[in-house]
Design a protein around this motif. Structure first.
Motif, mmCIF file in Angstrom:
data_model
loop_
_atom_site.group_PDB
_atom_site.id
_atom_site.type_symbol
_atom_site.label_atom_id
_atom_site.label_comp_id
_atom_site.label_asym_id
_atom_site.label_seq_id
_atom_site.Cartn_x
_atom_site.Cartn_y
_atom_site.Cartn_z
ATOM 1 N N THR A 1 3.911 5.890 3.886
ATOM 2 C CA THR A 1 3.033 6.970 3.463
ATOM 3 C C THR A 1 3.852 8.242 3.285
ATOM 4 N N VAL A 2 3.658 8.908 2.140
ATOM 5 C CA VAL A 2 4.408 10.132 1.845
ATOM 6 C C VAL A 2 3.451 11.184 1.297
ATOM 7 N N LEU A 3 3.914 12.445 1.319
ATOM 8 C CA LEU A 3 3.156 13.552 0.752
ATOM 9 C C LEU A 3 3.750 13.948 -0.594
ATOM 10 N N ARG B 1 -6.094 1.561 -7.060
ATOM 11 C CA ARG B 1 -5.693 1.121 -5.720
ATOM 12 C C ARG B 1 -4.957 -0.212 -5.778
ATOM 13 N N SER B 2 -5.452 -1.105 -6.615
ATOM 14 C CA SER B 2 -4.790 -2.407 -6.720
ATOM 15 C C SER B 2 -3.416 -2.260 -7.342
ATOM 16 N N ALA B 3 -3.281 -1.288 -8.277
ATOM 17 C CA ALA B 3 -1.969 -1.050 -8.879
ATOM 18 C C ALA B 3 -0.991 -0.548 -7.830
ATOM 19 N N ASP B 4 -1.455 0.384 -6.951
ATOM 20 C CA ASP B 4 -0.610 0.858 -5.858
ATOM 21 C C ASP B 4 -0.212 -0.288 -4.938
ATOM 22 N N ASN B 5 -1.182 -1.173 -4.656
ATOM 23 C CA ASN B 5 -0.893 -2.320 -3.782
ATOM 24 C C ASN B 5 0.118 -3.248 -4.425
ATOM 25 N N ARG B 6 -0.026 -3.467 -5.749
ATOM 26 C CA ARG B 6 0.931 -4.332 -6.433
ATOM 27 C C ARG B 6 2.323 -3.729 -6.421
ATOM 28 N N ALA B 7 2.388 -2.381 -6.523
ATOM 29 C CA ALA B 7 3.688 -1.704 -6.560
ATOM 30 C C ALA B 7 4.462 -1.895 -5.268
ATOM 31 N N VAL B 8 3.738 -1.981 -4.137
ATOM 32 C CA VAL B 8 4.423 -2.127 -2.850
ATOM 33 C C VAL B 8 4.338 -3.541 -2.299
ATOM 34 N N GLN C 1 -1.665 12.326 -0.142
ATOM 35 C CA GLN C 1 -0.903 11.213 0.421
ATOM 36 C C GLN C 1 -0.902 10.040 -0.542
ATOM 37 N N THR C 2 0.203 9.329 -0.574
ATOM 38 C CA THR C 2 0.287 8.116 -1.364
ATOM 39 C C THR C 2 1.221 7.151 -0.652
ATOM 40 N N ARG C 3 1.227 5.910 -1.118
ATOM 41 C CA ARG C 3 2.093 4.881 -0.531
ATOM 42 C C ARG C 3 3.179 4.525 -1.527
ATOM 43 N N MET C 4 4.408 4.442 -1.021
ATOM 44 C CA MET C 4 5.551 4.102 -1.851
ATOM 45 C C MET C 4 6.448 3.115 -1.114
ATOM 46 N N ASP D 1 14.025 12.118 4.828
ATOM 47 C CA ASP D 1 13.363 13.316 5.336
ATOM 48 C C ASP D 1 12.035 13.625 4.640
ATOM 49 N N THR D 2 11.506 12.667 3.872
ATOM 50 C CA THR D 2 10.212 12.859 3.220
ATOM 51 C C THR D 2 9.104 12.875 4.270
ATOM 52 N N LEU D 3 8.164 13.802 4.136
ATOM 53 C CA LEU D 3 7.100 13.975 5.120
ATOM 54 C C LEU D 3 5.871 13.136 4.792
ATOM 55 N N ALA D 4 5.211 12.651 5.851
ATOM 56 C CA ALA D 4 3.947 11.930 5.704
ATOM 57 C C ALA D 4 2.775 12.827 6.064
#
Length: 263
Positions: free
Chosen positions: A41-43, A27-34, A66-69, A77-80
């Motif tokens: 939020t994307v699917l 989770r922290s890695a995802d947070n650091r990435a953004v 779901q993930t965050r990018m 047109d990416t879906l959440a």
């Protein structure tokens, strides 16, 4: 006995702590990435999504996560979420594991075989020469360029098709040009023979040798062009497109420029 119980409990506690630490790190890695960027939020496909899967099946089948990018890296047109309006639509091609789920991946199922047409498009079939690509190379979801070989009405009038089919002879000049590009393939089948009364026999991929009938997803103008080219005679070929393919309209190649500069 008590020592064994204590050892087992300690091992369980350590395993739980370790798993929690891994989750926190991810989770922290995802947070650091953004960090410092606008997140979205994307699917993402958790596993392979077969062609013909509707929205309800996607929600109920565990296909997505779901993930965050960073928003700047995500197509518009990416879906959440998978909304209810997608329940009546299906994926027009297989979606690979790890691929973003986009709105343009869905179309309307139009027959019992599961054929799906992307929104706003028409399904048009044409007989295509298969000698230029290997067996199975062209399938649903493939994007191609379509080339047309024809006989012009007269020397110097390469933009006008004779209308008498593809003529052959010592003094006949023929031309091959790009007809259209970035076209999606809906389905591929074995071409019917002369007088069969059908466009194609059911098939899922090219089998090599002879012609194949390819169904394309086209807008109205493209459908008119392909239908007219087919009616005039001549030969259609397709070229498979890659991510970096550079295909542009030009004057094509005729008999006199085959080994030289295109006219």
């Amino acid at each position: 006995m008590n020592r064994r119980i204590i050892a087992v409990l300690a091992a369980v506690v350590l395993a739980a702590v370790g798993a929690g630490a891994v989750l926190l790190y991810v989770r922290s890695a995802d947070n650091r990435a953004v960090a410092g960027k606008q997140a979205r939020t994307v699917l993402v496909a958790e596993k392979l999504i077969p062609a013909g899967t509707n929205g309800r099946a996607l929600r109920d089948g565990g296909y997505l996560r779901q993930t965050r990018m960073p928003a700047e890296t995500v197509p518009d047109d990416t879906l959440a979420t998978v909304e209810g309006d997608l329940d009546a639509l299906v994926t027009t091609a297989a979606v690979q594991r790890g691929q973003l789920l986009m709105r343009t991946m869905f179309g309307t199922a139009v027959n019992r075989s599961g054929l799906a047409i992307p929104d706003g498009k028409l399904a048009i079939s044409a007989k295509v020469k298969s000698a230029v690509f290997g067996p199975g190379a062209v399938r649903a979801g493939t994007r191609v360029a379509i080339f047309y070989t024809y006989t012009p009405v007269a020397v110097g009038k390469l933009d006008e098709v004779s209308g008498s089919g593809l003529e052959r002879g010592r003094d006949v000049n023929n031309v091959t040009r790009l007809l259209m590009t970035d076209i999606e393939v809906i389905s591929v089948g074995a071409a019917a023979g002369e007088g069969d009364g059908e466009v194609a026999r059911p098939a899922t991929a090219t089998t090599g040798g002879g012609d194949v009938a390819i169904t394309f997803a086209l807008d109205q103008r493209q459908a008119e062009i392909l239908a007219h080219a087919t009616a005039l005679g001549g030969l259609l070929n397709v070229g498979l497109l890659g991510d970096s393919s550079d295909v542009r309209p030009d004057r094509g190649v005729d008999n006199g420029s085959l080994f030289g500069k295109a006219g």
